[in-house]
Design a protein around this motif. Structure first.
Motif, mmCIF file in Angstrom:
data_model
loop_
_atom_site.group_PDB
_atom_site.id
_atom_site.type_symbol
_atom_site.label_atom_id
_atom_site.label_comp_id
_atom_site.label_asym_id
_atom_site.label_seq_id
_atom_site.Cartn_x
_atom_site.Cartn_y
_atom_site.Cartn_z
ATOM 1 N N GLY A 36 0.799 -1.211 0.000
ATOM 2 C CA GLY A 36 0.000 0.000 0.000
ATOM 3 C C GLY A 36 0.837 1.268 0.000
ATOM 4 O O GLY A 36 2.065 1.221 0.045
ATOM 5 N N ARG A 37 0.146 2.409 -0.028
ATOM 6 C CA ARG A 37 0.842 3.693 -0.119
ATOM 7 C C ARG A 37 1.761 3.943 1.073
ATOM 8 O O ARG A 37 2.900 4.386 0.912
ATOM 9 C CB ARG A 37 -0.182 4.832 -0.223
ATOM 10 C CG ARG A 37 0.452 6.206 -0.356
ATOM 11 C CD ARG A 37 -0.608 7.267 -0.586
ATOM 12 N NE ARG A 37 -1.551 7.331 0.519
ATOM 13 C CZ ARG A 37 -2.612 8.135 0.556
ATOM 14 N NH1 ARG A 37 -2.870 8.915 -0.481
ATOM 15 N NH2 ARG A 37 -3.407 8.151 1.596
ATOM 16 N N ALA A 176 -5.306 0.428 -3.791
ATOM 17 C CA ALA A 176 -6.558 0.753 -3.094
ATOM 18 C C ALA A 176 -7.765 0.300 -3.910
ATOM 19 O O ALA A 176 -8.761 -0.183 -3.363
ATOM 20 C CB ALA A 176 -6.620 2.257 -2.820
#
Length: 210
Positions: A36-37, A176
């Protein structure tokens, strides 16, 4: 002290090099797809902090010795390749773990920073780049050669952090969207892991510097 002209010239040269996708971008994208980010950005921060090791080594004259030694250079290359492969295998292994679950391959910020740091510090391509390029922008008439090299290395690290962060955010956004489906999420994790395994394998199979 580093001259303004040298700093600006090096900054432009660094930007042109960094914006071209390479191993660092593949690492960041692979981590962002798998973690993820947040994981991607922490990996970027760790990776850039890892640059401090080869930068200091070059400033002290150690970097040139490593790059010219087949044994030392191979040791660094193997360590970096094996570690990247390990991180990739971990991502594939935990591909079905919940996004925020306790079984995530690397959940704490400290772990992510450390893993990125090790990758940045053991990247032989970075060592060769710093050894070959940094001294060319040093103004010997100004003295303080180690300090100038450290300043140039800092400029490179800051630009790399800014550019790599963009890749991390973009890949994190893609993750996402995939997270809406457990099956897509599993495939995304596996893809990110496969990218890191491929990067690690490519590093291991690359020819030695002579």
């Amino acid at each position: 002290m580093l001259s303004t002209d040298s700093a600006l010239t090096f900054a432009v040269a660094s930007l042109l090099l960094i914006v071209i996708p390479g191993p660092s971008v593949l690492f960041v994208v692979g981590r962002s797809l798998s973690l993820g980010r947040r994981g991607g950005l922490l990996s970027v921060a760790g990776n850039e902090l890892g640059y401090v090791v080869p930068i200091v080594a070059v400033a002290l004259g150690i970097g040139a010795l490593v790059s010219q030694s087949v044994v030392a250079f191979t040791a660094v290359k193997v360590a970096g390749g094996v570690y990247l492969t390990f991180l990739g295998l971990q991502a594939v292994r935990h591909r079905r773990a919940p996004v925020d679950g306790p079984d995530a391959a690397a959940s704490s910020g400290g772990q992510l920073l450390w893993q990125g740091f090790v990758v940045g510090a053991t990247n032989p391509k970075t060592i060769v780049f710093f050894v070959a390029v940094l001294p060319q922008f040093v103004d010997h008439d100004r003295g303080g050669i180690p300090g100038q090299i450290l300043a140039l290395g800092l400029i490179f690290a800051v630009i790399a952090f800014a550019c790599d962060s963009v890749w991390a955010v973009a890949a994190g956004a893609a993750r996402a969207w995939f997270a809406r489906s457990p099956r897509r999420m599993s495939q995304m994790n596996a893809t990110g892991g496969a990218m890191m395994i491929g990067l690690g394998g490519g590093l291991l199979l690359a020819g030695n510097k002579t």
